[in-house]
Design a protein around this motif. Structure first.
Motif, PDB file in Angstrom:
ATOM      1  N   UNK A 180       0.886  -1.172   0.000  1.00  0.00           N
ATOM      2  CA  UNK A 180       0.000   0.000   0.000  1.00  0.00           C
ATOM      3  C   UNK A 180       0.921   1.219   0.000  1.00  0.00           C
ATOM      4  N   UNK A 181       1.386   1.587  -1.194  1.00  0.00           N
ATOM      5  CA  UNK A 181       2.476   2.545  -1.316  1.00  0.00           C
ATOM      6  C   UNK A 181       1.958   3.982  -1.287  1.00  0.00           C
ATOM      7  N   UNK A 182       2.625   4.793  -0.498  1.00  0.00           N
ATOM      8  CA  UNK A 182       2.273   6.202  -0.360  1.00  0.00           C
ATOM      9  C   UNK A 182       3.569   6.990  -0.261  1.00  0.00           C
ATOM     10  N   UNK A 215      16.466  21.508  -1.181  1.00  0.00           N
ATOM     11  CA  UNK A 215      16.261  20.214  -1.850  1.00  0.00           C
ATOM     12  C   UNK A 215      14.948  19.627  -1.354  1.00  0.00           C
ATOM     13  N   UNK A 216      14.165  19.084  -2.305  1.00  0.00           N
ATOM     14  CA  UNK A 216      12.971  18.338  -1.929  1.00  0.00           C
ATOM     15  C   UNK A 216      13.358  16.900  -1.599  1.00  0.00           C
ATOM     16  N   UNK A 217      12.783  16.374  -0.531  1.00  0.00           N
ATOM     17  CA  UNK A 217      12.951  14.978  -0.154  1.00  0.00           C
ATOM     18  C   UNK A 217      11.616  14.265  -0.291  1.00  0.00           C
ATOM     19  N   UNK A 218      11.655  13.012  -0.719  1.00  0.00           N
ATOM     20  CA  UNK A 218      10.436  12.207  -0.854  1.00  0.00           C
ATOM     21  C   UNK A 218      10.662  10.861  -0.193  1.00  0.00           C
ATOM     22  N   UNK A 219       9.746  10.481   0.674  1.00  0.00           N
ATOM     23  CA  UNK A 219       9.796   9.157   1.289  1.00  0.00           C
ATOM     24  C   UNK A 219       8.589   8.357   0.829  1.00  0.00           C
ATOM     25  N   UNK A 220       8.844   7.317   0.036  1.00  0.00           N
ATOM     26  CA  UNK A 220       7.783   6.367  -0.306  1.00  0.00           C
ATOM     27  C   UNK A 220       7.830   5.237   0.715  1.00  0.00           C
ATOM     28  N   UNK A 273      11.830   3.970   1.036  1.00  0.00           N
ATOM     29  CA  UNK A 273      12.869   4.418   0.121  1.00  0.00           C
ATOM     30  C   UNK A 273      12.852   5.941   0.113  1.00  0.00           C
ATOM     31  N   UNK A 274      14.036   6.541   0.242  1.00  0.00           N
ATOM     32  CA  UNK A 274      14.172   7.992   0.251  1.00  0.00           C
ATOM     33  C   UNK A 274      14.613   8.473  -1.119  1.00  0.00           C
ATOM     34  N   UNK A 275      13.906   9.454  -1.666  1.00  0.00           N
ATOM     35  CA  UNK A 275      14.278  10.058  -2.934  1.00  0.00           C
ATOM     36  C   UNK A 275      14.917  11.420  -2.722  1.00  0.00           C
ATOM     37  N   UNK A 316      11.487  16.720  -8.394  1.00  0.00           N
ATOM     38  CA  UNK A 316      10.575  16.041  -7.482  1.00  0.00           C
ATOM     39  C   UNK A 316      10.134  14.731  -8.122  1.00  0.00           C
ATOM     40  N   UNK A 317      10.023  13.679  -7.319  1.00  0.00           N
ATOM     41  CA  UNK A 317       9.595  12.383  -7.850  1.00  0.00           C
ATOM     42  C   UNK A 317       9.019  11.552  -6.716  1.00  0.00           C
ATOM     43  N   UNK A 318       8.357  10.458  -7.077  1.00  0.00           N
ATOM     44  CA  UNK A 318       7.832   9.500  -6.098  1.00  0.00           C
ATOM     45  C   UNK A 318       8.516   8.157  -6.347  1.00  0.00           C
ATOM     46  N   UNK A 319       9.592   7.859  -5.632  1.00  0.00           N
ATOM     47  CA  UNK A 319      10.304   6.592  -5.864  1.00  0.00           C
ATOM     48  C   UNK A 319       9.438   5.384  -5.519  1.00  0.00           C
ATOM     49  N   UNK A 320       9.695   4.272  -6.212  1.00  0.00           N
ATOM     50  CA  UNK A 320       8.962   3.024  -5.969  1.00  0.00           C
ATOM     51  C   UNK A 320       9.758   2.159  -5.014  1.00  0.00           C
ATOM     52  N   UNK A 321       9.063   1.512  -4.092  1.00  0.00           N
ATOM     53  CA  UNK A 321       9.712   0.680  -3.079  1.00  0.00           C
ATOM     54  C   UNK A 321      10.559  -0.427  -3.705  1.00  0.00           C
TER      55      UNK A 321
END
Length: 430
Positions: free
Chosen positions: A225-227, A393-398, A370-372, A358-363
Motif C-alpha cells: 500500500x504505497x504512499x 532540496x525536496x525529499x520524498x519518502x515512499x 525508500x528515500x528520494x 521532485x519524484x515519487x520513488x517506488x519501493x
C-alpha cells in the motif's frame, strides 16, 4: 585437445541466464582468463573467462538464447587442435560469396523479426550488408520499401475487376479520360504508411536485468500500500561544511566528500527512531531489522542496480563515500556481484544527479521505505521574518502504509531534515 566453455554457477537462486554478447568469434586467439562472452542474469551481467589459452573453435549458443547452469556455450582449442582453426576461418570469404544462394549465415534476430512482420521468406533478401554477408534489419527494411509501390497498387487492381462487370456497354475507348480517372479509386495509402513505419521501428528484446526491474517494480506496486510524503531541506550547513573540509578530507581519506555520506548518516539516525521504516512484512509477521544495510540506487546503461552498504551504521562518512564510489565504477563496468545487491533494509535513490526536481520513488520490495533525493537549487524561503535565498532540496519518502503510519513517515523525514540542517547531530547521535 578441445576444452568446453560452460555456464558457471552464477549465485544463489540464479538458475539460468541469457547470452548477451560474444566478445570473441571463432578463430580468434584467446588467453587464459580473457573474457569470452557476457551472460545477463536478472541482477548483473557476468563475463565468462577463457578456461585456458588457445583459440575459440566453436560457438554453440547464439546471442539472445537462454541457458541453464552448466550449459556448453562453445569450445576452445589448444595445442594441435588450435592449428586447424585457420582452415575454418579461410572458408568465411567463400561463405560471403555464396550468400546469394542461401548458404551464408542466417539473418540476425532483428532481421528475422522484420521478415516475419512483412510476411517475407528468409531468402527474400539475397544480399546482406552484415559480417560475412549476414542479412540485417536495415537490409530487410530496404527490401520492404522496394516492394511498397507494388503493394500500394494491389487494392486498385482488385477493385477494378468487379466494376467491369457492372459498367455500361460503352466501349472503354469512348469514355473520356477524365471520367476514367475519376472511376479509378485512390491507392490505399495505409499499406505504404505501415511499411514506412516498419522501416523506422526497431524491436529489441528486453535484457534479463530490465525484465527483472520491470517485474519487481510492478510487484511492489501490486503488493504494497504505497504512499509518498514530502519535505524540503535547507542544504546550507552541509554545503558549507563540505566546502570547508573537502580538500583536507580528500587528502586524508583519498576520496571526494560528497552528499551521500551525510544522507546515509541522517537516514540511519531517523531509522533508529522510526524502526518500522527499516522493517518488512513477512506473511502475518513484522520483521524488525536491528541492523542497517542501506541500498544506494545506481543508474547504468543496462538499468538500475542497488548495491548495499552493509552495517552502514558502523561506517564513517569517509568509508561510505569510498564504498559508494567503488560501487558506481563497478556498476558501470558490470562487475558488481549478486551478493552485493542482496539483503538491503532501506534504499536511497538520488535522482538529483540527473536534474530531477521532485519524484515519487517506488519501493525496493520487500523493504518498507525508500528515500528520494533531488536537485539542489536556490529558492526563496523565510528566515527570521525575512525572505532569503537558500539552497533547497525536496525529499520524498515512499513507504508501505500497511506497516508505516503517516505520522511515522512524516517524523522520519523531519528527523532527516533536522540532521542535514544541523550536521553536528551526527557526532552527538541526536
Amino acid at each position: 585437445m578441445t576444452i568446453e566453455i560452460r555456464v558457471p554457477t552464477l549465485g544463489e537462486s540464479v538458475t539460468e541466464a541469457t547470452v548477451g554478447k560474444w566478445l570473441k568469434k571463432p578463430g580468434d586467439a584467446v588467453k587464459a582468463d580473457e573474457p569470452l562472452v557476457e551472460l545477463e542474469t536478472d541482477k548483473v551481467t557476468v563475463e565468462v573467462p577463457a578456461p585456458a589459452s588457445g583459440q575459440l573453435s566453436e560457438i554453440h549458443v547464439d546471442e539472445g538464447a537462454t541457458v541453464a547452469i552448466g550449459t556448453v556455450l562453445g569450445a576452445l582449442a589448444d595445442g594441435g587442435a588450435a592449428a586447424a582453426a585457420p582452415k575454418k576461418s579461410n572458408s568465411k570469404p567463400a561463405q560471403a560469396e555464396r550468400k546469394s544462394d542461401g548458404s551464408g549465415p542466417p539473418p540476425s534476430p532483428a532481421a528475422r523479426k522484420h521478415l516475419a512482420d512483412a510476411g517475407l521468406a528468409a531468402d527474400a533478401v539475397s544480399a546482406g550488408s552484415g559480417r560475412r554477408g549476414q542479412v540485417l534489419k536495415e537490409d530487410v527494411a530496404a527490401a520492404v520499401a522496394k516492394a511498397a509501390p507494388r503493394s500500394a497498387h494491389q487494392p486498385e487492381q482488385e477493385l477494378e475487376e468487379p466494376r467491369r462487370e457492372t459498367s455500361t456497354p460503352q466501349p472503354a475507348a469512348q469514355v473520356p479520360a477524365t471520367q476514367r480517372a475519376r472511376e479509378v479509386p485512390a491507392p490505399d495509402v495505409r499499406v505504404a504508411t505501415s511499411v514506412s513505419e516498419a522501416g523506422r521501428e526497431e524491436r529489441v528484446r528486453m535484457t534479463r536485468l530490465r525484465q527483472t526491474i520491470a517485474m519487481r517494480l510492478k510487484e511492489a506496486q501490486n503488493t504494497a500500500a504505497m504512499l509518498t510524503t514530502f519535505n524540503d531541506v535547507d542544504m546550507s550547513a552541509v554545503i558549507a561544511m563540505r566546502a570547508q573540509y573537502k580538500d583536507l578530507f580528500e587528502r586524508r581519506h583519498g576520496v571526494k566528500l560528497g552528499f551521500m555520506g551525510f544522507f546515509v548518516k541522517a537516514c540511519i539516525q531517523a531509522l533508529r527512531e522510526i524502526p518500522a521504516v527499516n522493517a518488512e512484512i513477512d506473511g502475518e509477521d513484522i520483521v524488525f531489522k536491528n541492523y542497517y544495510h542501506v541500498g544506494v540506487a545506481v543508474g547504468t546503461d543496462r538499468g538500475l542496480v542497488v548495491p548495499v552498504l552493509r552495517e552502514a551504521d558502523r561506517m564513517s562518512i569517509a568509508e561510505i563515500e569510498a564504498k559508494i564510489a567503488d560501487f558506481g565504477k563497478r556498476a558501470r563496468d558490470g562487475r558488481l556481484s549478486i551478493a552485493e545487491m542482496q539483503g538491503g533494509t532501506f534504499t536511497i535513490s538520488n535522482g538529483g544527479v540527473y536534474g530531477s526536481m521532485l519524484s515519487t520513488p517506488i519501493l525496493n520490495s520487500p523493504q518498507s521505505g525508500i528515500l528520494g533525493m533531488h536537485r539542489i537549487e536556490q529558492r526563496p524561503v523565510v528566515k527570521n521574518g525575512e525572505i532569503v535565498a537558500r539552497p533547497m532540496m525536496y525529499l520524498a519518502l515512499s513507504y508501505d502504509h500497511r506497516l508505516v503510519d503517516g505520522k511515522e513517515a512524516v517524523t522520519f523525514l523531519v528527523r532527516v531534515k533536522e540532521c542535514l540542517e544541523d550536521p553536528q547531530r551526527f557526532i552527538l547521535e541526536l
